[in-house]
Design an enzyme around this catalytic site. Sequence first.
Site, mmCIF file in Angstrom:
data_model
loop_
_atom_site.group_PDB
_atom_site.id
_atom_site.type_symbol
_atom_site.label_atom_id
_atom_site.label_comp_id
_atom_site.label_asym_id
_atom_site.label_seq_id
_atom_site.Cartn_x
_atom_site.Cartn_y
_atom_site.Cartn_z
ATOM 1 N N GLY A 155 0.797 -1.235 0.000
ATOM 2 C CA GLY A 155 0.000 0.000 0.000
ATOM 3 C C GLY A 155 0.823 1.275 0.000
ATOM 4 O O GLY A 155 1.856 1.375 -0.667
ATOM 5 N N ASP B 240 2.569 2.465 2.366
ATOM 6 C CA ASP B 240 3.875 2.209 3.016
ATOM 7 C C ASP B 240 4.888 1.784 1.952
ATOM 8 O O ASP B 240 6.010 2.303 1.863
ATOM 9 C CB ASP B 240 3.676 1.108 4.055
ATOM 10 C CG ASP B 240 4.809 1.005 5.073
ATOM 11 O OD1 ASP B 240 4.768 0.077 5.904
ATOM 12 O OD2 ASP B 240 5.729 1.845 5.035
HETATM 13 N N1 APR Z 1 -0.989 7.483 -2.225
HETATM 14 C C1 APR Z 1 -2.083 7.703 -1.473
HETATM 15 N N2 APR Z 1 -2.834 6.710 -0.933
HETATM 16 C C2 APR Z 1 -2.448 5.434 -1.204
HETATM 17 C C3 APR Z 1 -1.309 5.120 -1.995
HETATM 18 C C4 APR Z 1 -0.562 6.209 -2.509
HETATM 19 N N3 APR Z 1 0.527 6.021 -3.263
HETATM 20 N N4 APR Z 1 -1.208 3.750 -2.072
HETATM 21 C C5 APR Z 1 -2.248 3.245 -1.376
HETATM 22 N N5 APR Z 1 -2.997 4.244 -0.861
HETATM 23 C C6 APR Z 1 -4.234 4.175 -0.082
HETATM 24 C C7 APR Z 1 -5.018 2.890 -0.148
HETATM 25 O O1 APR Z 1 -5.749 2.819 -1.361
HETATM 26 C C8 APR Z 1 -5.922 3.070 1.062
HETATM 27 O O2 APR Z 1 -7.017 3.893 0.714
HETATM 28 O O3 APR Z 1 -3.912 4.295 1.289
HETATM 29 C C9 APR Z 1 -5.022 3.840 2.045
HETATM 30 C C10 APR Z 1 -4.496 3.005 3.210
HETATM 31 O O4 APR Z 1 -4.243 1.692 2.756
HETATM 32 P P1 APR Z 1 -2.917 0.881 3.204
HETATM 33 O O5 APR Z 1 -1.744 1.459 2.520
HETATM 34 O O6 APR Z 1 -3.226 -0.563 3.001
HETATM 35 O O7 APR Z 1 -2.743 1.206 4.755
HETATM 36 P P2 APR Z 1 -3.509 0.621 6.029
HETATM 37 O O8 APR Z 1 -4.906 0.201 5.717
HETATM 38 O O9 APR Z 1 -3.268 1.633 7.093
HETATM 39 O O10 APR Z 1 -2.688 -0.715 6.355
HETATM 40 C C11 APR Z 1 -1.371 -0.598 6.812
HETATM 41 O O11 APR Z 1 -0.533 -2.147 5.219
HETATM 42 O O12 APR Z 1 1.047 -1.615 3.678
HETATM 43 C C12 APR Z 1 0.850 -2.214 4.893
HETATM 44 O O13 APR Z 1 2.923 -1.897 6.071
HETATM 45 C C13 APR Z 1 1.565 -1.485 5.994
HETATM 46 O O14 APR Z 1 1.094 -3.194 7.583
HETATM 47 C C14 APR Z 1 0.730 -1.900 7.177
HETATM 48 C C15 APR Z 1 -0.677 -1.913 6.618
#
Ligand code: APR
Length: 186
Positions: free
Chosen positions: A38, A40
């Site tokens: 995601g 991260d």
């Molecule tokens: N820019 C903006 N938003 C983004 C991007 C980006 N480049 N990539 C993904 N997203 C959005 C996703 O579509 C979602 O709406 O960020 C939001 C949060 O999703 P996640 O990244 O999955 O974060 P979260 O739900 O908080 O889960 C965190 O996921 O990636 C792992 O290491 C991280 O274990 C942690 C968990």
Amino acid sequence: MQFTVGERVLAIEQGDITRQTTDAIVNAANSSLMGGGGVDGAIHRGGGASILEECKAIVSRRGRLPPGEAVATGGGNLSAPHVIHTVGPVWHGGRSGEPEVLASAYRESLLVAETLHLKSVAFPSISTGAYRYPVEQASSLAVRTVMNFLRAEADSVTRVVFVLFDTATFEAYGRAVASVRSSPVD
Ligand code: APR
């Protein structure tokens, strides 16, 4: 879309947070701070190895980052000079303190921005991806938390933008902003 909170601005945009030129972008990390998928994954890919090195130093110094807390690193190769890493709650139905932890993740990230005397901060939609927090509930809590902070606690921070990746999330935050604007903020 943006609107003013006193002298400050709260905005929402659809896009990729790694392209933002705000003073800081917030990462929806996990407690290990070792990266993931995601947003991260996107931030670590975009920022490069220096971000991971700083995260490793933080974890070796203070241990894993508990949900609801926040720490800052540099931005590496990103346009934003700072990344504020926070850990949102994993959704377990909403009766295990998830709302309080999500609000804390936003507020603690803003407090870190204040300690760095930053003016502008970009947030993703914390916890609504892999952590499965329902986006309707998360978006209204996120908007209310940030608006209350801008209204009552902000000093250096004058602009906060939510950067939403997909249309459905962008529209949910648009509804959240519209409903907060139409009713007094609690
Ligand atoms: N820019 C903006 N938003 C983004 C991007 C980006 N480049 N990539 C993904 N997203 C959005 C996703 O579509 C979602 O709406 O960020 C939001 C949060 O999703 P996640 O990244 O999955 O974060 P979260 O739900 O908080 O889960 C965190 O996921 O990636 C792992 O290491 C991280 O274990 C942690 C968990």
